[in-house]
Scaffold this motif. Structure first.
Motif, PDB file in Angstrom:
ATOM      1  N   GLU A   1     -10.602   6.164  -3.621  1.00 54.56           N
ATOM      2  CA  GLU A   1      -9.722   5.348  -2.785  1.00 54.56           C
ATOM      3  C   GLU A   1      -9.554   3.942  -3.347  1.00 54.56           C
ATOM      4  OE1 GLU A   1     -11.109   5.567   1.261  1.00 54.56           O
ATOM      5  OE2 GLU A   1     -11.616   7.698   1.050  1.00 54.56           O
TER       6      GLU A   1
ATOM      7  N   LEU B   1       3.363   0.603  -5.498  1.00 59.18           N
ATOM      8  CA  LEU B   1       2.342   0.905  -4.492  1.00 59.18           C
ATOM      9  C   LEU B   1       0.938   0.821  -5.081  1.00 59.18           C
ATOM     10  CD1 LEU B   1       4.278   3.877  -2.823  1.00 59.18           C
ATOM     11  CD2 LEU B   1       4.321   1.454  -2.208  1.00 59.18           C
TER      12      LEU B   1
ATOM     13  N   GLY C   1       3.324   9.300  -9.614  1.00 57.08           N
ATOM     14  CA  GLY C   1       2.675   9.827  -8.425  1.00 57.08           C
ATOM     15  C   GLY C   1       2.745   8.898  -7.229  1.00 57.08           C
ATOM     16  N   GLN C   2       1.589   8.688  -6.565  1.00 54.25           N
ATOM     17  CA  GLN C   2       1.535   7.895  -5.351  1.00 54.25           C
ATOM     18  C   GLN C   2       1.591   6.387  -5.623  1.00 54.25           C
ATOM     19  OE1 GLN C   2       1.425   9.435  -2.187  1.00 54.25           O
ATOM     20  NE2 GLN C   2       1.906  11.152  -3.518  1.00 54.25           N
ATOM     21  N   SER C   3       1.800   6.015  -6.884  1.00 56.67           N
ATOM     22  CA  SER C   3       1.897   4.590  -7.222  1.00 56.67           C
ATOM     23  C   SER C   3       3.317   4.049  -7.110  1.00 56.67           C
ATOM     24  CB  SER C   3       1.363   4.339  -8.636  1.00 56.67           C
ATOM     25  OG  SER C   3      -0.041   4.455  -8.656  1.00 56.67           O
TER      26      SER C   3
ATOM     27  N   ARG D   1       5.197   4.831   2.415  1.00 55.68           N
ATOM     28  CA  ARG D   1       5.752   6.033   3.059  1.00 55.68           C
ATOM     29  C   ARG D   1       6.557   5.647   4.303  1.00 55.68           C
ATOM     30  NH1 ARG D   1       0.336   8.042   1.897  1.00 55.68           N
ATOM     31  NH2 ARG D   1       0.430   9.457   0.126  1.00 55.68           N
TER      32      ARG D   1
ATOM     33  N   TRP E   1       7.920   4.359  -6.828  1.00 58.71           N
ATOM     34  CA  TRP E   1       9.211   4.801  -7.350  1.00 58.71           C
ATOM     35  C   TRP E   1       9.838   3.660  -8.134  1.00 58.71           C
ATOM     36  CZ3 TRP E   1      11.988   7.108  -2.405  1.00 58.71           C
ATOM     37  CH2 TRP E   1      11.342   8.292  -2.025  1.00 58.71           C
TER      38      TRP E   1
ATOM     39  N   SER F   1       0.823  -1.203   0.000  1.00 59.68           N
ATOM     40  CA  SER F   1       0.000   0.000   0.000  1.00 59.68           C
ATOM     41  C   SER F   1       0.860   1.256   0.000  1.00 59.68           C
ATOM     42  CB  SER F   1      -0.911   0.013   1.235  1.00 59.68           C
ATOM     43  OG  SER F   1      -0.149   0.252   2.410  1.00 59.68           O
ATOM     44  N   THR F   2       0.279   2.345  -0.485  1.00 59.47           N
ATOM     45  CA  THR F   2       0.987   3.618  -0.493  1.00 59.47           C
ATOM     46  C   THR F   2       1.290   4.086   0.921  1.00 59.47           C
ATOM     47  OG1 THR F   2      -0.019   4.229  -2.600  1.00 59.47           O
ATOM     48  CG2 THR F   2       0.827   6.023  -1.248  1.00 59.47           C
TER      49      THR F   2
ATOM     50  N   GLU G   1      -4.634  10.523  -7.326  1.00 66.50           N
ATOM     51  CA  GLU G   1      -3.257  10.641  -6.832  1.00 66.50           C
ATOM     52  C   GLU G   1      -2.375   9.506  -7.349  1.00 66.50           C
ATOM     53  OE1 GLU G   1      -4.104   8.413  -2.526  1.00 66.50           O
ATOM     54  OE2 GLU G   1      -3.510  10.505  -2.597  1.00 66.50           O
ATOM     55  N   TYR G   2      -2.998   8.482  -7.946  1.00 73.00           N
ATOM     56  CA  TYR G   2      -2.252   7.332  -8.423  1.00 73.00           C
ATOM     57  C   TYR G   2      -1.953   7.453  -9.916  1.00 73.00           C
ATOM     58  CZ  TYR G   2      -3.920   5.268  -4.055  1.00 73.00           C
ATOM     59  OH  TYR G   2      -4.197   5.018  -2.731  1.00 73.00           O
TER      60      TYR G   2
END
Length: 507
Positions: free
Chosen positions: A408, A279, A481-483, A262, A485, A257-258, A436-437
């Motif tokens: 979500e 993610l 994005g939030q998916s 983190r 690196w 999960s994102t 955000e993904y």
């Protein structure tokens, strides 16, 4: 769809092959420095079939002290002998492991079904893919090459010089594997790391460790030197956290999960280790007015409901042009209602259970929230009675961008449909990118000019045309994005485990 997917008294363990039953009955320990050990604290957990609630095995649990031992073993193996082997010699180990996986394909297939709940057709395909992955990176190991380039001017002004680069392994890699496709995710990390010359510590999900532990047995059988691959089953907040922050780990690769990603980043900051993250996702599926519904209907249903929606690239935000919206939804819903829900061991099963009761309840909570927020429930929406963690394939229409089921990641079999009435590609892309993904996506149209123009506007790491989730061993996969690196699979997956050293020699 079946109303009662599991017959009373059904035992999945009794149904599998004798070889698999014998494996399940074994003592399942931690693999550290080439030996199976119980772990410092000697504790264990049970693992269960999510389709029946039946206990299938007991597995040792590792903690921080066990991670320390595994990392020490990996460091020793990296210094000698693994990183000093030639590319060709490392490739031979990977090829041998691929053949052993093929020899044990049925056991792997049954373990993934029992431990994860995936239907047989998915599990069998997964096992085929992992042997191919080791073969691919066995070849890639022999093509690790540097370059020559122009030396710096201040050197060449006074002497001849040679400048070249070499590729070297990063070092010890920590790899944290999720529960949704356990053996596949482990291997897509493990194969390139080993090909590059890294040594590894793998932390499986405590919910689905069995297939990865079997892989450990085959790694020993293939003759890998002790410490090259270490497997420490344990909890994320304990073993996983310690692995991510360990000062002697040079790289961490995490899939999950994102929110947890983190935490991995924060843990890795201590020694600024390299980090790869795959993610979350909330992938857009755009269906244009000229789309071929004979492709759209099965393709989009699969995009959302494949593996019960428990996959990061699931196409769960569906955008349908209003001119074909009603017909398209009617056909997709009819298609979804035909899915057979049941135990993955049954060959006709298309929809298996969710991984746990807690996750089932979470997904069901999203369904209730979708109803509360005003979306129209077209089909599904129910939890099925019995011990298994089953939820029907669910389709919502009349969704809006502010709804939780649209924003979500649900990680379950829930499709959220929005209609649009424009043909302006910039406007359509803006809707698709309203997240955000940025992991995956797809465009459905018979106009290839429209398809490629729209693909260019969608911000995601992997976008398909008239299909969805077109991933392969040779194709880089990762997100914007939030998916996450970085990228996995392909040459970029290998590069993630290599350092580049520049060398200049004054002649």
């Amino acid at each position: 769809m079946q109303a009662n997917p599991i017959e009373p008294g059904f035992s999945s363990v009794a149904t599998v092959s004798e070889v698999t039953r014998e494996y399940l009955a074994k003592e399942h320990l931690l693999l550290i420095n080439g030996e199976w050990v119980a772990g410092e604290q000697g504790d264990s957990i049970d693992t269960f079939d999510p389709a029946t609630g039946e206990k299938i095995a007991t597995v040792a649990i590792g903690h921080q002290a066990d991670i320390d031992k595994a990392v020490a073993a990996a460091n020793a193996a990296f210094i000698s002998p693994w990183s000093k082997l030639s590319h060709f010699e490392r490739a031979k180990y990977l090829s041998k492991l691929a053949r052993l996986i093929e020899d044990h394909a049925e056991t792997f297939t049954e373990l993934e079904i029992l431990d994860n709940g995936m239907p047989r057709f998915i599990s069998a395909l997964t096992i085929q893919n992992i042997s191919e992955m080791f073969d691919y990176y066995a070849g890639a190991a022999q093509r690790i090459e540097g370059t020559t380039t122009n030396p710096p001017r201040h050197i060449t002004e006074v002497a001849e010089a040679l400048t070249y680069t070499v590729k070297e392994p990063v070092g010890v890699a920590g790899q944290i594997v999720p529960w949704n496709v356990p053996i596949s995710t482990a291997v897509l990390k493990l194969a390139p790391a080993l090909a590059a010359g890294c040594t590894v510590v793998v932390k499986p999900s405590e919910e689905t460790p069995l297939s990865i532990l079997l892989l450990g047995e085959l790694i020993i059988e293939a003759g890998f030197p002790p410490g090259v691959v270490n497997i420490v089953n344990g909890y994320g907040y304990d073993a996983g956290q310690h692995l991510a922050e360990h000062p002697q780990v040079d790289k961490i690769s995490f899939t999950g999960s994102t929110a947890t990603g983190r935490k991995v980043i924060a843990a890795a900051m201590g020694n600024l280790k390299k980090v790869s993250l795959e993610l979350g996702g909330k992938s857009p599926v755009v269906i244009m007015p000229d789309a071929d519904l004979s492709l759209v209907v099965p393709g989009v249903a699969m995009a959302t409901f494949f593996l019960q929606g428990q996959n990061c690239m699931a196409g769960t935000r569906i955008f349908i042009h209003e001119s074909i919206h009603d017909e398209c939804i009617e056909q997709i819903a009819a298609f979804a209602r035909q899915f057979v829900i049941g135990h993955g061991l049954k060959p006709e099963t298309f929809i298996g259970p969710l991984i746990s009761k807690a996750h089932r309840d979470k997904v069901y909570g999203y369904i209730q929230k979708g109803i509360e927020e005003g979306a129209t429930l077209v089909c599904g929406g129910n939890m099925l009675a019995g011990e298994g963690n089953f939820i029907e394939p669910t389709i919502f229409t009349n969704c809006t961008p502010d709804m939780a089921i649209v924003k979500e990641e649900i990680f379950g079999p829930v499709m959220a449909v929005q209609r649009f009435n424009t043909t302006d590609l910039d406007e359509i892309a803006a809707m698709a990118n309203n997240t955000e993904y940025g992991l995956s996506g797809s465009v459905w149209t018979t106009n290839l000019s429209t398809a490629h123009s729209l693909v260019a506007r969608i911000r995601a790491g992997q976008v398909s045309i008239n299909c969805h989730g077109a991933i392969g061993t040779n194709i880089p996969f990762g997100g914007y994005g939030q998916s996450g690196w970085g990228r996995e699979f392909g040459q970029e997956g290998l590069d993630a485990y290599l350092e580049t050293k520049a060398v200049t020699a004054r002649l």
